[in-house]
Every structure is written in structure tokens, then in C-alpha cells.
Design a protein around this motif. Structure first.
Motif, PDB file in Angstrom:
ATOM      1  N   MET B 182       1.066  -0.852  -0.178  1.00  0.00           N
ATOM      2  CA  MET B 182       0.053   0.279  -0.048  1.00  0.00           C
ATOM      3  C   MET B 182       0.658   1.565  -0.295  1.00  0.00           C
ATOM      4  SD  MET B 182      -3.011   0.327   3.457  1.00  0.00           S
ATOM      5  CE  MET B 182      -2.377   1.233   4.340  1.00  0.00           C
ATOM      6  N   LEU B 183       1.714   0.992   1.116  1.00  0.00           N
ATOM      7  CA  LEU B 183       3.154   2.508   0.638  1.00  0.00           C
ATOM      8  C   LEU B 183       3.256   2.516  -0.156  1.00  0.00           C
ATOM      9  CD1 LEU B 183       4.059   2.176   4.412  1.00  0.00           C
ATOM     10  CD2 LEU B 183       2.615   4.062   3.350  1.00  0.00           C
ATOM     11  N   CYS B 184       4.312   1.266  -1.030  1.00  0.00           N
ATOM     12  CA  CYS B 184       4.653   1.155  -2.166  1.00  0.00           C
ATOM     13  C   CYS B 184       3.681   1.787  -3.142  1.00  0.00           C
ATOM     14  CB  CYS B 184       5.343  -0.015  -2.519  1.00  0.00           C
ATOM     15  SG  CYS B 184       6.769  -0.428  -1.177  1.00  0.00           S
ATOM     16  N   GLY B 185       2.609   2.009  -3.419  1.00  0.00           N
ATOM     17  CA  GLY B 185       2.255   2.285  -4.520  1.00  0.00           C
ATOM     18  C   GLY B 185       1.598   3.881  -3.945  1.00  0.00           C
ATOM     19  N   ILE B 186       1.005   4.670  -2.257  1.00  0.00           N
ATOM     20  CA  ILE B 186       1.459   5.687  -1.807  1.00  0.00           C
ATOM     21  C   ILE B 186       2.274   6.757  -2.880  1.00  0.00           C
ATOM     22  CG2 ILE B 186       0.403   7.429  -0.602  1.00  0.00           C
ATOM     23  CD1 ILE B 186      -1.200   5.035   1.194  1.00  0.00           C
ATOM     24  N   TYR B 187       3.513   5.943  -2.188  1.00  0.00           N
ATOM     25  CA  TYR B 187       4.710   6.691  -2.668  1.00  0.00           C
ATOM     26  C   TYR B 187       5.076   6.424  -3.849  1.00  0.00           C
ATOM     27  CZ  TYR B 187       3.832   8.829   2.320  1.00  0.00           C
ATOM     28  OH  TYR B 187       3.527   9.585   3.323  1.00  0.00           O
ATOM     29  N   SER B 188       4.887   5.666  -5.337  1.00  0.00           N
ATOM     30  CA  SER B 188       5.201   5.640  -6.406  1.00  0.00           C
ATOM     31  C   SER B 188       6.260   4.877  -6.519  1.00  0.00           C
ATOM     32  CB  SER B 188       5.129   7.196  -7.557  1.00  0.00           C
ATOM     33  OG  SER B 188       3.668   7.787  -7.191  1.00  0.00           O
ATOM     34  N   LEU B 189       6.678   3.808  -5.272  1.00  0.00           N
ATOM     35  CA  LEU B 189       8.192   3.092  -5.287  1.00  0.00           C
ATOM     36  C   LEU B 189       8.113   2.074  -6.354  1.00  0.00           C
ATOM     37  CD1 LEU B 189       9.276   3.168  -1.876  1.00  0.00           C
ATOM     38  CD2 LEU B 189      10.072   5.002  -3.556  1.00  0.00           C
ATOM     39  N   ASP B 190       9.013   1.585  -6.917  1.00  0.00           N
ATOM     40  CA  ASP B 190       8.910   0.429  -7.629  1.00  0.00           C
ATOM     41  C   ASP B 190       8.644  -0.481  -7.698  1.00  0.00           C
ATOM     42  OD1 ASP B 190      10.090   0.147 -10.833  1.00  0.00           O
ATOM     43  OD2 ASP B 190      10.348  -1.518  -9.775  1.00  0.00           O
ATOM     44  N   GLU B 191       7.789  -1.400  -8.150  1.00  0.00           N
ATOM     45  CA  GLU B 191       7.254  -2.714  -8.086  1.00  0.00           C
ATOM     46  C   GLU B 191       8.234  -3.793  -8.111  1.00  0.00           C
ATOM     47  OE1 GLU B 191       3.512  -2.605 -11.101  1.00  0.00           O
ATOM     48  OE2 GLU B 191       3.012  -4.371  -9.944  1.00  0.00           O
ATOM     49  N   GLY B 192       9.113  -3.701  -9.165  1.00  0.00           N
ATOM     50  CA  GLY B 192      10.082  -4.245  -9.229  1.00  0.00           C
ATOM     51  C   GLY B 192      10.959  -4.437  -7.800  1.00  0.00           C
ATOM     52  N   ILE B 214       4.767 -12.045  -1.940  1.00  0.00           N
ATOM     53  CA  ILE B 214       4.384 -10.722  -3.475  1.00  0.00           C
ATOM     54  C   ILE B 214       2.717 -10.399  -3.589  1.00  0.00           C
ATOM     55  CG2 ILE B 214       5.287 -10.363  -5.650  1.00  0.00           C
ATOM     56  CD1 ILE B 214       7.750 -11.854  -4.762  1.00  0.00           C
ATOM     57  N   GLU B 215       2.415 -11.590  -3.083  1.00  0.00           N
ATOM     58  CA  GLU B 215       0.511 -11.171  -3.813  1.00  0.00           C
ATOM     59  C   GLU B 215       0.162 -10.437  -2.762  1.00  0.00           C
ATOM     60  OE1 GLU B 215      -2.917 -14.413  -4.120  1.00  0.00           O
ATOM     61  OE2 GLU B 215      -0.450 -15.563  -3.652  1.00  0.00           O
ATOM     62  N   LEU B 216       0.319 -10.746  -1.566  1.00  0.00           N
ATOM     63  CA  LEU B 216       0.102  -9.281  -0.404  1.00  0.00           C
ATOM     64  C   LEU B 216       0.024  -7.804  -1.066  1.00  0.00           C
ATOM     65  CD1 LEU B 216       0.440 -11.387   3.002  1.00  0.00           C
ATOM     66  CD2 LEU B 216      -1.484 -10.708   2.082  1.00  0.00           C
ATOM     67  N   LEU B 217       1.696  -8.130  -1.231  1.00  0.00           N
ATOM     68  CA  LEU B 217       2.546  -6.745  -2.183  1.00  0.00           C
ATOM     69  C   LEU B 217       1.507  -5.773  -2.650  1.00  0.00           C
ATOM     70  CD1 LEU B 217       5.354  -5.543  -1.406  1.00  0.00           C
ATOM     71  CD2 LEU B 217       5.760  -6.362  -3.407  1.00  0.00           C
ATOM     72  N   ASN B 218       1.705  -7.138  -3.922  1.00  0.00           N
ATOM     73  CA  ASN B 218       0.648  -6.235  -4.814  1.00  0.00           C
ATOM     74  C   ASN B 218      -0.869  -5.946  -4.337  1.00  0.00           C
ATOM     75  OD1 ASN B 218       2.793  -6.158  -6.461  1.00  0.00           O
ATOM     76  ND2 ASN B 218       2.339  -9.055  -7.191  1.00  0.00           N
ATOM     77  N   ALA B 219      -0.831  -6.471  -3.521  1.00  0.00           N
ATOM     78  CA  ALA B 219      -2.931  -6.372  -3.128  1.00  0.00           C
ATOM     79  C   ALA B 219      -3.185  -5.111  -2.588  1.00  0.00           C
ATOM     80  CB  ALA B 219      -3.840  -7.342  -2.262  1.00  0.00           C
ATOM     81  N   GLY B 220      -1.759  -5.602  -1.221  1.00  0.00           N
ATOM     82  CA  GLY B 220      -1.863  -4.079  -0.766  1.00  0.00           C
ATOM     83  C   GLY B 220      -1.751  -2.084  -1.921  1.00  0.00           C
ATOM     84  N   ARG B 221      -0.917  -2.127  -2.425  1.00  0.00           N
ATOM     85  CA  ARG B 221      -0.732  -1.847  -3.682  1.00  0.00           C
ATOM     86  C   ARG B 221      -2.193  -1.193  -4.829  1.00  0.00           C
ATOM     87  NH1 ARG B 221       3.913   0.816  -7.172  1.00  0.00           N
ATOM     88  NH2 ARG B 221       4.850  -0.397  -5.797  1.00  0.00           N
ATOM     89  N   ALA B 222      -2.370  -2.632  -5.304  1.00  0.00           N
ATOM     90  CA  ALA B 222      -3.588  -2.566  -6.214  1.00  0.00           C
ATOM     91  C   ALA B 222      -5.003  -2.055  -5.229  1.00  0.00           C
ATOM     92  CB  ALA B 222      -4.192  -3.736  -6.681  1.00  0.00           C
ATOM     93  N   TRP B 223      -4.991  -2.261  -3.815  1.00  0.00           N
ATOM     94  CA  TRP B 223      -6.126  -1.678  -3.171  1.00  0.00           C
ATOM     95  C   TRP B 223      -6.349  -0.132  -3.162  1.00  0.00           C
ATOM     96  CZ3 TRP B 223      -7.189   1.182   1.200  1.00  0.00           C
ATOM     97  CH2 TRP B 223      -8.582   0.978   1.459  1.00  0.00           C
ATOM     98  N   ALA B 224      -5.003  -0.053  -2.563  1.00  0.00           N
ATOM     99  CA  ALA B 224      -4.349   1.547  -2.666  1.00  0.00           C
ATOM    100  C   ALA B 224      -4.585   2.439  -3.881  1.00  0.00           C
ATOM    101  CB  ALA B 224      -3.341   1.495  -2.049  1.00  0.00           C
ATOM    102  N   GLU B 225      -4.059   1.450  -4.849  1.00  0.00           N
ATOM    103  CA  GLU B 225      -4.557   2.397  -6.501  1.00  0.00           C
ATOM    104  C   GLU B 225      -6.474   2.859  -6.542  1.00  0.00           C
ATOM    105  OE1 GLU B 225      -2.243   0.675  -8.914  1.00  0.00           O
ATOM    106  OE2 GLU B 225      -0.437   1.856  -8.417  1.00  0.00           O
ATOM    107  N   ALA B 226      -7.392   1.620  -6.057  1.00  0.00           N
ATOM    108  CA  ALA B 226      -8.347   2.089  -6.119  1.00  0.00           C
ATOM    109  C   ALA B 226      -8.699   2.450  -5.422  1.00  0.00           C
ATOM    110  CB  ALA B 226      -9.121  -0.051  -5.855  1.00  0.00           C
ATOM    111  N   ASN B 227      -8.452   2.528  -4.208  1.00  0.00           N
ATOM    112  CA  ASN B 227      -9.285   3.214  -3.140  1.00  0.00           C
ATOM    113  C   ASN B 227      -8.664   4.618  -2.668  1.00  0.00           C
ATOM    114  OD1 ASN B 227     -11.339   0.747  -2.347  1.00  0.00           O
ATOM    115  ND2 ASN B 227      -9.472  -0.033  -2.409  1.00  0.00           N
TER     116      ASN B 227
END
Lengths: 329, 633
Positions: B182-192, B214-227
Motif C-alpha cells: 500500500m505504501l509503495c503504491g502511495i509513494y510511487s515506489l517501483d514494483e520490481g 509478493i501476492e500480499l504486496l501486490n494486493a496492498g498496492r492495488a487496493w491503495a490505487e483503487a481506493n
């Protein structure tokens, strides 16, 4: 210690140390009749007979009458602080297996202020010989009851007699995990004191020798009954322990054959109250030594340091060009 | 680099289904707070590591309860991590947090009560408590959320556990990775980079575990971007330099390895122990030993024994341990045995604040023992400094046969910061133990009248036999109580400190060479003080700072520098009596340590400012204190 025979012979021919090679230029300042003198003499005899190089011999002590001994030895001496002789000696030994380490300590130094170190030194079981000079009184601070003073002992801090039972250094030591060598000697039978020190020196591990020692100044007559009546001395003999000379055997007839591997009997002997046991109570050469366990597989070299630092830095490196080595971890 | 300068104003937005363009920030301070054991610390450290690898400047601070398993949902049990994330390099933990992720409302209260969250800051709350079966918990959660909303904080309720349970059976174990994403998504940190970090964390485990995380990580990012309407970017510039990222205690441990010392004797104590943990994991690989002694005194005595036998040793401790070691340190001083002591300071006195920072040990380090016992005391001020100071300390210890103390602190201990990767040099290491024969007429304490230094004899050296003692002694190491002999020993032991002093250089000033106010500091406050100086100078105030590395002895020239400023004030993370207290007067005021030292040496009316609240000093607080002192509030 690992020299082969020819090297050893060469050294004998070259040096051939005599007793005076282990005497320092300082005359002992102990009181007349002090039992510490007999211990010093036995130490010097041992060094001569084992031809220990004085520069490879280190005597570490704490504080108290006993702890002045290193000053009177021509060897490397470390007269430290009260109670801490054992951890200092452990530090000396940890990276210097080539040094012969002796510790001289007293009943206050070892059994009171340094008691924690005593327990743990037994557990570490490092290669050193520990001499507990036990005169059952604080001498250098002028007569205070010590942890080994008999109950009822009058002293400057117990003018109406001490109220606690004394601690028995033998049973305490025997009760510690990894104990590997426990013996008792007395200053008034110098031949046995010497024989016991010799056994202690040759033991691989921590050898703990309690030496009952007369203090003519503050504990006069404490051991008179035992000194005058040899039958009150119980001498422990065994093929793996002391073997008595005919002269000693003739005087000290109260003998017991005791196997130094018999812990149960050792504990019983240690607890004897009306006689003084003398000899090797316990000796198990199979107990591992901390200095061996921690010796490491290889010596430290600059190349090794550089390699390990590189490996550790690799784990936390940010490479400027993103060319992070794939196998860094 | 004021924190306010980087704060963007974000208008509340309706939930956006698509990622919005990121708001560009210069810096942000992020905190992740949970119960102990919920993984907030790992989440924060990982976030910091990803940011550092992206090229961001970071400074991380651990928030650590004193207990292993404090009660769940308790204010005192808050555990987590603060990350100051910036475009450029950062040198301290900064001011209040801009964004906080809280796993429950109680741990959030701990940070709110401590004043660590910026008014109007963003708070992301685990929302599961709202519907907790325990009505008391649900009510408590609702009350706190309502209250902080009313106080102007921007609260986002995040169904962390609900989302995690879609992927894993035990959300308590996976929540931190969801939050990391979620935080990586909020702060635009690189997924890789984020995924690589997760792989690094679980590197020794099964691939399945890595994949699940990694699945949890990706879910957090996706949730942040969507919500969430939160999307920031803190532009990073990858350093052209090869850097390493670690915390202060790890840097100290690597410094021990690099110094060529072969023995470390220690006893477990917070916050010093993680140095020994790390050292234990690598020291045997270089053929060396970490000895866990039976107590602090034994650890010091063991190190002294090893040093005496030719292997300069180090002992690592914190405040209470320093007190216990004092008698043994006196022995090392008296017998002139080299020794390095690392003190990672914590709040005191007594057991005090085991996991919190304080610069409270300076006086104990310099004057703690009985009698005149000159020792070298130096302080570390950055993570990089932790590494190199150990190498320097070992060299000084062996050159002068002295005790050298390194003062670090609980903040530097766990703070992470990138620095230039050190390049190994054999000059760092100790020379082989001297075993050559000693000249027959040589004496073990043949003090050189120019420096006070005597060449010591090491066991094994033929003809060097002598009995070293903690008693007063003559040049031959014979016990001697004569006044002249005692004085000769005192003189030479003190003279060594003076000889070292002649080699010290004053650190450069931060700011201008003269002006209205000079700030004096030492140790871990460097970054906060210099940041404050930057802010004050930008406001037109002629403020500079001088940060001391050596506290005993001190470099020459401090008096000259002080003369060029109208006011001089020390900034220290330790106690001083506030003059606002009705009982306190200039005559009975107890000053901070460095201020007291400099007042006595230079007879200058040096003021002091600081506190001992168990928290690192904040740049904004220093700025406010200086403004007040200059009447520019």
C-alpha cells in the motif's frame, strides 16, 4: 604445549631453568609464618620442573594477601582488581593458547566478591590452574569474617562471632556444570601441595585447587589440631590421582583410595567436617574447554577480514548503475 | 530542508478508480505502528530499504517497546518504524510524521500523545475494530477515530485484515506486507524493487512463502490505487556513488571487524546488544570471538585480559553496563592497557529508558571512575561515523595504551542511512602481536617525557617479565606508595591525553565563521542541529554550529571560535534545569554535559538547550529554541 620431543630437548639444553629463574627481584612481604610462602615455593618448583619459559607464564590475581603472589614470581604477572582475576585470566587465554595461565585468589576474592566469576569460570573450563588460597579470613583489610570463616568466628565485623555457616568451596565447585578438576591441598604438607599442583597443571581444562592456608596473624591456631595430628588428614590416593612417597605415607596413614571420576564419592569427601581431605577429589579430562570450542577454524588474516567485509557490504549495497550482483546473497 | 517546505496541500478527493497523477513532494515522514509482533518494524525497514535502493534519501527510526510481548492494543506496547523519505540526503529523523499507518487505535494514541504526528496529518487505520465482537473495543475505536477526525487529522479506514484474508489464512502474519504494498503504491515506489525486497526478506525460505508475500504486496498496492486518493512521488536520484545502507549498530559491528580487533566481550544490554548479535554472526568467519560474559564487569575484565595478552579487545555496553565497568576501566587506565569501549547510550539513570535515546553518559564516560583516570572519549554522529570510529579508536588505544570510549546512542543504533561503501585498507588492521625480546635494561613503564607513552611488554616477549598492577607503581611496575612516584605516574597518564590532543583538528563549522549564535553539539544530534542551522540561516539569522567528535581530549580552538559569536548555546539530548522553574537560578542550575565541560574550560557563559524525553531532538524544536533565545519568536 604442542612441541615435539626434539624441540623440547633442545629447549632444555639451551635454557635449563633453575628455581631462581622464577624468583622476582622483590622479596615477599607476607607475614612470618604465612601459608602463602609455601604456595609460592610450590609454584616455583613446579615451573622449574616443568621448565616453563618465564615469558610464556602468566600469573593473574585479584586483590588480597594471596593476590600478591604474581609480584614474587619472575613471570608475566597481572595483579588486577578485587574479585576479577578469573575473567582477566580468561581474556588472556582466549587468543593465547601458548601461554601457561595461573590464577591465585583468596577466599574473599574468589568466594565473595568474585563468586559469580568463580561459578562461570568452572563452567567455561578454560585451560588454566586456579589456586584458591583459603585462610578463612580477610587478611589485607585486617581481620573481617570471610565466606569460609567457621561459624562463631570473632572478627572486626563479627565481634560477637559470625552467625552464618561457612560456604564450602569444594562442594560448590563440584556442583557446577562442566567441572573438570577439583583438588584440596594444605600449606603444611608441601610435598603433597606440590604433587597436587603438578596434577592440576597437567590437567587439560580448569583445575581448581583449594589450598587451606594458615594465617598466623588473624587465624592463629585455626589448623593446629590438624597440623599436630596427621590422622585428622585424610589423604586421597589413586592410580589416576596422588601416589604417595614412602615418607609421606609413613606419616599420613589415614588414606582413602578414591577414583577421581567418582563424583558421588567426591561430593561426600568434600563434605567431611571433622577431617581435612587432601588430594584429587575430581578429575574428568573429557570435559570440553571453552578456549578450544571458541578457537575457530582459522586464524584471522587481512585477506579473511577483507573477504568477510566484502560479503557483508554486498548484502546492503546500492549500486549506482543498478548492476546489482545477482548472487550477492 | 524544512519539513514544511516539502508539505503539499492535498484537497480531499472522491475515491478514484484509476491511479491519479502523483503529487510531487520533497520529503515525507511515514510511520507504521502496530502491536509488538505484528511486523510493523519489518514493514518500515523494508519500505526504507526500497526507498534507499530507489535513490531516495532516508533516515529510519525504530519505535521499540521495552517488553518482548507487551499487551496487545496498548499505548505502551506501540512498536514500529518511522521513515523519513526525501529527494536528497537526510541526516536525522525530522519533525512530526506526515502519514501514519496504525494497526489499532491504541498504538496510534501512543504516537499522538507523544506529539509525534503532524497536526492535520494523514492516518490510515485498520478498520476491523469498528465491528469487533467486543463492544468495548469497537466503541474505543469509534471514539478515537471520531476524536482525531474532529481534531483535523485525515483519517482513512482501511480493511487491512479483510483484504489479507482473501489471500492468506492468518492475516496477522501477512498484514505488514499488504501495508508495505500500500505504501509503495502511495509513494510511487517501483514494483520490481519492492518485490525484490520481499524476496530478500524471505530469501532463505520456501519460494511459496516468497510468492504468498509478493501476492500480499501486490494486493496492498492495488487496493491503495483503487481506493485511496493518496498518490505521492518523492523524486529520487540514484547516487553516482556505490552506497551501503545499514543501521548504527551494524556499522559499529563492521567497524570492529575492520579494526582488526579479535575479541569482543559483552553482556546483553539494550540498546547495545544488536551490535553483538550481528558481530556474533560474522566474527568467527574472520577467526575472532564474541564472548558473552557472565556480567558487565566480567566482560570488561575479559577484554582487558585479551588486550593485555596482545589482542586489543572491545567491550560493548549501554549506560548501566558503563557504570558497572568503571572499576575495571580504572584498572586499564592505571596499568595502561589498550581497550575500546562502545557505549550505546540510553535514557537513565538506573534502568531508565532502555529502548529510548539520551545523551546522558558523557560525564560518566569522562569522569565516571574514582581517582584521576584519563580516558579518550569520542562520539559518533552518523551511521558512517559508527563504522570508521571503531577503526580510529583501536588505533588510538594501541598507540597510547589507553581506554578509548565511543559514545553512540539508541537512535543511531537503529537508524538506517546510506553512506559511501567503504574501501578496505590493510592499514585499518592491528599489527601482529610483538613477541620480540625486550632489551635487558628496559622497563615496562619507561614513560617518554615528550608523550607520556611507555612501550608495553606483552606476555611472550622474552626479558619483559614484570607484574602489572592496579596499585601505584614505578617505572619497573613495582608497587610504590612514594608521593613522587605516584605523581610521576599521574603526570604521564595525563600527558598521553595532552599528546593526543595536539594531533586533533577542530571540525569545520556549519554555517558562517562568525555571527549571533553558535550552537555546540556532539554525537547523534548532528543532523538535527545542522538542519536547524540551515533553516535559521535561510530566515536571515546568523547562526552556526560546531559539532565535536572528541570530547576528551577536545581539539584546540573552540575558545577562539566561541569569541566570534554573540551567544553560545549547547544543544544536547540530555537533562538541564530549565530557568523557567521557580527554584532554578543561574547559581544552582544544572547544565547539560557539554555546556558544563566548556564553561569550566573556557570561562564562557554558555547556555544550553535540550531535553531528555527519550526522543531524538527535532530540527523544528531546535529552530524554535534558537529563535526564542535570540528574541525572534
Amino acid at each position: 604445549m604442542t612441541e615435539n620431543l626434539s624441540q623440547c630437548m633442545m629447549r632444555m639444553v639451551e635454557t635449563d631453568y633453575v628455581l631462581s629463574d622464577y624468583q622476582s627481584d622483590i622479596a615477599p612481604r607476607w607475614c612470618v609464618g604465612c601459608g602463602d610462602t609455601a604456595i609460592l615455593t610450590a609454584m616455583q618448583r613446579l615451573c622449574r620442573d616443568e621448565q616453563l619459559a618465564p615469558e610464556k607464564t602468566v600469573c593473574v590475581s585479584g586483590i588480597g594477601c594471596s593476590s600478591r603472589l604474581p609480584h614474587y614470581m619472575n613471570a608475566y604477572g597481572f595483579h588486577g582488581i578485587h574479585g576479577r582475576a578469573l575473567p582477566i585470566a580468561e581474556g588472556v587465554k582466549i587468543r593465547r593458547p601458548d601461554l601457561n595461565v595461573f590464577v591465585t585468589t583468596g577466599d574473599g576474592d574468589c568466594c565473595s566478591i568474585g563468586a559469580a566469576h568463580w561459578i562461570h569460570a568452572i563452567r567455561y573450563n578454560m585451560n588454566m590452574t586456579v589456586l584458591l588460597h583459603d585462610n578463612q579470613i580477610y587478611g589485607l583489610t585486617k581481620k573481617q569474617a570471610s565466606p569460609t570463616s567457621p561459624i562463631g568466628q570473632k572478627s572486626n565485623t563479627t565481634p560477637f562471632g559470625s552467625v552464618l555457616l561457612p560456604l564450602n568451596p569444594l562442594t560448590v565447585t563440584l556442583g557446577v556444570a562442566n567441572v573438570s578438576f577439583v583438588a584440596q591441598a594444605v600449606d603444611w604438607i608441601p610435598d603433597l601441595l606440590y604433587d597436587i599442583l603438578k596434577k592440576a597443571y597437567h590437567h587439560r581444562g580448569l583445575s581448581f585447587v583449594r589450598i587451606l592456608q594458615r594465617c598466623p596473624e588473624f587465624m592463629d591456631h585455626r589448623f593446629d589440631d590438624f597440623v599436630r595430628d596427621p590422622s585428622k588428614m585424610r589423604i586421597l590416593t589413586h592410580g589416576n590421582g596422588l601416589r604417595l612417597s614412602p615418607e609421606v605415607s609413613r606419616v599420613y596413614k589415614n588414606q582413602e583410595t578414591h577414583d577421581p571420576l567418582d563424583m558421588g564419592r567426591a561430593l561426600a569427601i568434600a563434605a567431611i567436617a571433622d577431617e581435612i581431605p587432601v588430594g584429587i577429589l575430581y578429575n574428568d579430562p573429557s570435559v570440553p574447554c571453552y578456549d578450544d570450542l571458541r578457537a575457530g577454524e582459522r586464524p584471522s588474516t587481512p585477506a579473511l577480514v577483507e573477504t568477510v567485509l566484502r560479503e557483508e557490504f554486498d548484502k546492503v549495497t546500492i549500486w549506482p548503475d543498478d548492476a546489482e550482483p545477482v548472487a550477492a546473497e | 530542508m524544512g519539513n514544511t517546505a516539502g508539505q503539499a496541500i492535498i484537497e480531499p478527493q472522491p475515491r478514484a478508480p484509476q491511479p491519479r497523477p502523483a503529487v510531487v513532494l520533497k520529503e515525507h515522514i511515514i510511520e507504521i505502528i502496530s502491536d509488538s509482533g505484528e511486523g510493523a518494524q519489518r514493514c518500515g525497514q523494508s519500505f526504507g530499504a526500497i526507498a534507499a535502493r530507489s535513490g531516495n534519501g532516508i533516515w529510519t527510526v525504530e519505535i521499540i517497546p521495552a517488553e518482548i510481548q507487551p499487551p496487545h492494543r496498548s499505548v505502551a506496547g506501540a512498536s514500529g518504524n518511522r521513515i523519513r523519505l526525501a529527494s536528497g540526503p537526510v541526516s536525522n529523523g525530522g519533525n512530526e510524521a506526515d502519514l501514519v499507518v496504525a494497526f489499532n487505535e491504541q498504538v496510534l494514541l501512543s504516537r499522538l500523545n507523544a506529539g509525534e504526528i503532524k497536526p492535520g496529518g494523514i492516518i490510515l487505520m485498520e478498520s476491523k475494530w469498528r465491528t469487533d465482537r467486543n463492544a468495548g473495543i469497537a466503541a474505543s475505536y469509534a471514539r478515537v477515530v471520531d476524536d482525531i477526525r474532529a481534531r483535523g487529522f485525515r483519517v482513512y479506514e482501511v480493511p487491512m485484515e479483510v483484504e489479507c484474508l482473501k489471500l492468506v489464512p492468518d492475516a496477522r502474519k501477512g498484514k505488514n506486507m499488504f501495508v508495505l504494498g500500500m505504501l509503495c503504491g502511495i509513494y510511487s515506489l517501483d514494483e520490481g524493487l519492492a518485490q525484490a525486497q520481499v524476496a530478500r526478506i524471505f530469501g532463505k525460505k520456501d519460494q511459496k512463502i516468497i510468492d504468498a508475500n509478493i501476492e500480499l504486496l501486490n494486493a496492498g498496492r492495488a487496493w491503495a490505487e483503487a481506493n485511496l486518493d493518496l498518490h505521492f512521488s518523492v523524486p529520487a536520484k540514484r547516487s553516482t556513488q556505490t552506497q551501503v545502507v545499514m543501521n548504527g549498530n551494524a556499522a559499529l559491528a563492521l567497524g570492529v571487524v575492520a579494526s582488526g580487533m579479535e575479541v569482543c566481550a559483552m553482556y546483553p544490554i539494550t540498546p547495545a546488544t544488536s551490535t553483538s548479535h550481528y558481530l556474533s554472526s560474522i566474527f568467527e568467519k574472520v577467526g575472532c570471538v564474541v564472548h558473552q560474559a557472565e556480567d558487565e564487569i566480567a566482560a570488561c575484565a575479559f577484554a582487558i585480559g585479551a588486550s593485555y595478552a596482545g589482542k586489543c579487545a572491545v567491550t560493548v555496553t549501554s549506560g548501566p553496563g558503563l557504570s558497572l565497568k568503571q572499576e575495571a576501566l580504572g584498572l586499564a587506565v592505571m596499568a595502561e592497557i589498550p581497550l575500546v569501549l562502545i557505549d550505546v547510550q540510553r535514557g537513565g539513570p538506573s534502568t531508565g529508558l532502555p529502548t529510548k535515546v539520551e545523551q546522558g553518559d558523557l560525564m560518566a564516560a569522562i569522569f565516571g571512575g574514582h581517582g584521576d583516570a584519563p580516558k579518550v572519549v569520542m562520539a559518533v554522529s552518523t551511521i558512517e561515523d559508527c563504522f570508521y570510529s571503531v577503526i580510529t579508536a583501536r588505533k588510538i588505544a594501541e598507540t597510547f595504551n589507553m581506554v578509548v570510549m565511543i559514545l553512540s546512542d539508541a537512535s543511531l543504533a537503529t537508524a538506517q542511512q546510506p553512506f559511501a561503501r567503504p574501501t578496505f585498507s590493510e592499514d585499518w588492521l592491528a599489527p601482529p602481536v610483538n613477541q620480540s625480546a625486550v632489551p635487558l635494561d628496559a622497563k615496562p613503564y619507561d614513560w617518554d617525557p615528550r608523550t607520556g607513552i611507555a612501550t608495553r611488554f606483552i606476555p611472550g616477549q622474552p626479558n619483559g617479565m614484570h607484574c602489572l598492577t592496579g596499585l601505584a607503581h614505578d617505572r619497573g611496575s613495582h608497587v610504590a606508595y612514594d608521593p613522587e612516584i605516584n605523581e610521576e605516574g599521574l603526570l604521564n597518564r595525563s600527558r598521553k591525553l595532552a599528546a593526543l590532543q595536539t594531533t586533533l583538528r577542530l571540525p569545520p563549522l556549519c554555517g558562517g565563521d562568525s555571527g549571533e549564535m553558535l550552537l555546540l553539539g556532539w554525537g547523534g544530534t548532528l543532523g538535527a542541529i545542522e538542519e536547524a542551522v540551515g533553516i535559521l540561516r535561510a530566515e536571515g539569522l546568523a547562526v552556526s554550529s560546531l559539532h565535536l567528535k572528541f570530547l576528551q581530549p577536545m581539539a584546540s580552538g573552540i575558545g577562539e571560535v566561541m569569541k566570534r559569536f554573540t551567544h553560545v548555546m549547547s544543544i544536547e539530548n540530555n537533562w538541564n534545569d530549565p530557568l523557567s522553574d521557580p527554584l532554578i537560578t543561574p547559581e544552582n542550575r544544572r547544565y547539560s554535559h557539554l555546556a558544563l565541560l566548556l564553561r569550566s574550560r573556557y570561562l564562557v557563559d554558555i547556555d544550553c538547550w535540550g531535553n531528555a524525553r527519550g526522543q531524538p531532538l527535532k530540527p523544528a524544536a531546535i529552530v524554535a529554541a534558537v529563535r526564542a533565545k535570540l528574541g525572534k519568536e
